[in-house]
Design an enzyme around this catalytic site. Structure first.
Site, short mmCIF file in Angstrom:
data_model
loop_
_atom_site.label_atom_id
_atom_site.label_comp_id
_atom_site.label_asym_id
_atom_site.label_seq_id
_atom_site.Cartn_x
_atom_site.Cartn_y
_atom_site.Cartn_z
N SER A 181 35.89 38.33 30.98
CA SER A 181 37.25 38.73 30.58
C SER A 181 37.27 39.14 29.10
CB SER A 181 38.27 37.62 30.85
OG SER A 181 38.44 37.42 32.24
N PRO A 182 36.37 40.05 28.69
CA PRO A 182 36.28 40.41 27.27
C PRO A 182 37.54 41.09 26.74
CG PRO A 182 35.01 41.95 28.61
CD PRO A 182 35.43 40.83 29.52
N LEU A 183 38.36 41.64 27.65
CA LEU A 183 39.58 42.34 27.21
C LEU A 183 40.81 41.46 27.44
CD1 LEU A 183 38.65 45.81 28.76
CD2 LEU A 183 38.40 45.08 26.37
N GLY A 184 40.58 40.21 27.79
CA GLY A 184 41.70 39.29 28.00
C GLY A 184 41.98 39.02 29.47
N TYR A 235 34.01 36.72 44.73
CA TYR A 235 34.94 37.82 44.42
C TYR A 235 35.40 38.46 45.73
CZ TYR A 235 33.39 37.27 39.58
OH TYR A 235 33.09 36.77 38.34
N HIS A 292 27.71 29.58 38.94
CA HIS A 292 29.01 30.09 38.52
C HIS A 292 29.81 29.13 37.62
CE1 HIS A 292 32.20 33.16 40.09
NE2 HIS A 292 32.46 32.84 38.85
N1 LIG Z 1 31.89 33.67 35.17
C1 LIG Z 1 33.18 33.55 35.39
O1 LIG Z 1 33.70 32.46 35.61
C2 LIG Z 1 34.03 34.79 35.34
C3 LIG Z 1 35.43 34.69 35.29
C4 LIG Z 1 36.18 35.88 35.21
C5 LIG Z 1 35.52 37.11 35.19
N2 LIG Z 1 34.16 37.17 35.27
C6 LIG Z 1 33.41 38.46 35.23
O2 LIG Z 1 33.77 39.13 34.04
C7 LIG Z 1 34.22 40.44 34.36
C8 LIG Z 1 35.25 40.90 33.33
O3 LIG Z 1 36.38 40.07 33.33
P1 LIG Z 1 37.78 40.50 33.98
O4 LIG Z 1 37.57 41.60 34.93
O5 LIG Z 1 38.39 39.23 34.47
O6 LIG Z 1 38.66 40.92 32.75
P2 LIG Z 1 38.58 42.06 31.62
O7 LIG Z 1 37.27 42.73 31.67
O8 LIG Z 1 39.01 41.43 30.37
O9 LIG Z 1 39.74 43.02 32.09
C9 LIG Z 1 39.63 43.78 33.26
C10 LIG Z 1 40.69 44.84 33.27
O10 LIG Z 1 40.57 45.61 32.11
C11 LIG Z 1 40.95 46.92 32.37
N3 LIG Z 1 40.12 47.79 31.50
C12 LIG Z 1 38.78 47.83 31.45
N4 LIG Z 1 38.35 48.69 30.52
C13 LIG Z 1 39.47 49.24 29.98
C14 LIG Z 1 39.69 50.20 28.98
N5 LIG Z 1 38.68 50.78 28.33
N6 LIG Z 1 40.98 50.52 28.66
C15 LIG Z 1 42.01 49.92 29.31
N7 LIG Z 1 41.86 48.98 30.28
C16 LIG Z 1 40.60 48.65 30.60
C17 LIG Z 1 40.64 47.19 33.82
O11 LIG Z 1 41.66 48.00 34.34
P3 LIG Z 1 41.55 48.83 35.70
O12 LIG Z 1 41.49 47.77 36.78
O13 LIG Z 1 42.79 49.62 35.71
O14 LIG Z 1 40.28 49.61 35.66
C18 LIG Z 1 40.55 45.81 34.42
O15 LIG Z 1 41.53 45.52 35.37
C19 LIG Z 1 34.79 40.28 35.76
O16 LIG Z 1 35.01 41.52 36.39
C20 LIG Z 1 33.75 39.41 36.38
O17 LIG Z 1 32.61 40.18 36.75
C21 LIG Z 1 33.41 36.03 35.32
#
Ligand SMILES: NC(=O)c1ccc[n+]([C@@H]2O[C@H](COP(=O)([O-])OP(=O)(O)OC[C@H]3O[C@@H](n4cnc5c(N)ncnc54)[C@H](OP(=O)(O)O)[C@@H]3O)[C@@H](O)[C@H]2O)c1
Length: 288
Positions: free
Chosen positions: A208-211, A53, A128
């Site tokens: 990416s639980p929120l997409g 990251y 990973h």
């Molecule tokens: N293992 C893997 O291959 C892999 C791949 C991808 C991700 N991940 C992990 O999974 C985590 C989560 O996935 P992600 O960050 O890709 O996507 P996500 O959690 O689906 O979406 C992240 C975005 O959601 C917004 N958000 C969060 N909570 C919110 C709420 N209550 N209301 C409105 N918007 C909200 C945030 O906005 P703001 O930025 O404005 O706060 C952030 O930019 C990552 O951070 C990482 O640690 C792992």
């Protein structure tokens, strides 16, 4: 916040994903620190990070360093905080993601993560992403060696299918505590992995639980029932989404990413949101 188990440890049932604080569109250090502190103040005790990251080639581990600094500078008791990092995925700096699952590389990467996190043993170390060039069992064997050498306290895998989960379980036994796969209203194909985790007593961390970054804000526009139920309850569609994920199984510990204090505070409140069986059934039928 209520807790859920990951291996022998209890963690707040909503974690924090660190990725948005270190890749494209990342905030300045001050806002990133405030975001992690807001998460910890709200009861988050699981923070997900990875050596990959980062944005540019020369800053591997940007997020690990940031998370370690933020936890160390927090005023509360950080002994309950579990930092989960990963190795085996790389960002050369041109926007692409590459893989290296060779045992020697993983041991080297773990050593570098230990230094950046400033700990003697990593709380949870996750492989990973499987590397097609390296037998999966060899990569997992490296995690076993790292565990047996006391470099990691618990092991996890990510982006694994059911056969790989079973292989990892055979090799790692109880050292394996978690599986981190993509899962959200838009992406449901990890359902068999979620069910297998529940069966084997492993935590399932939906990524990416929120997409995903850049799409999370539009969740309610893309999936109308999430927006409608959110309106009825006077909360955000994102909070409804996380409550829906939590209700799917006690094995689930979502790790929503954040780069602003207000978003992680809103997400953490999902732990207090009880949806009715009818609402859950409707959300189950939405998206996919
Ligand atoms: N293992 C893997 O291959 C892999 C791949 C991808 C991700 N991940 C992990 O999974 C985590 C989560 O996935 P992600 O960050 O890709 O996507 P996500 O959690 O689906 O979406 C992240 C975005 O959601 C917004 N958000 C969060 N909570 C919110 C709420 N209550 N209301 C409105 N918007 C909200 C945030 O906005 P703001 O930025 O404005 O706060 C952030 O930019 C990552 O951070 C990482 O640690 C792992």
């Amino acid at each position: 916040m209520r807790t859920r188990a990951i291996g022998g440890r209890q963690v707040g049932q909503v974690g924090l994903g660190g990725m948005p604080m270190s890749i494209e569109g990342r905030p300045d250090q001050g806002r990133a620190m405030a975001t992690v502190h807001a998460a910890l103040d709200a009861g988050v005790t699981l923070i997900d990070t990875a050596d990959a990251y980062h944005l540019k080639a020369g800053e591997v581990g940007h997020n690990e360093t940031l998370i370690a600094r933020a936890v160390a500078s927090w005023g509360g008791d950080s002994s309950a905080v579990l930092i989960a990092t990963k190795g085996g995925h790389l960002r050369p700096g041109d926007g692409s993601w590459t893989r290296n699952g060779s045992p020697d590389y993983l041991k080297q990467a773990c050593e570098a993560s230990l230094q950046r996190l400033g700990v003697a043993a990593i709380g949870l170390y996750q492989f990973h992403r499987p590397d097609p060039e390296v037998p999966f069992a060899d990569s997992i064997g490296a995690l076993k060696e790292l565990h047996d050498a006391g470099k990691i306290q618990m092991a996890g895998i990510s982006n694994a299918d059911p056969a790989q989960i079973r292989t990892a379980r055979e090799i790692l036994g109880d050292r394996l505590v978690s599986v981190q796969n993509q899962f959200s209203p838009a992406f449901r194909s990890s359902e068999p992995e979620l069910e297998l985790c529940a069966e084997l007593g492993l935590a399932f961390l939906p990524w990416s639980p929120l997409g995903g970054i850049g799409r999370a804000a539009g969740l309610g526009r893309r999936f109308a029932p999430f927006a409608r139920i959110a309106d009825q309850l006077g909360v955000s569609p994102q909070r409804v989404c996380l409550a829906w994920l939590l209700a799917r199984s006690p094995a689930v510990i979502p790790i929503p990413g954040a780069s602003r204090p207000e978003t992680i505070r809103d997400s953490v409140a999902a732990g207090e949101l009880e949806l009715t069986p009818e609402q859950l059934a409707e959300l189950d039928r939405t998206g996919g």
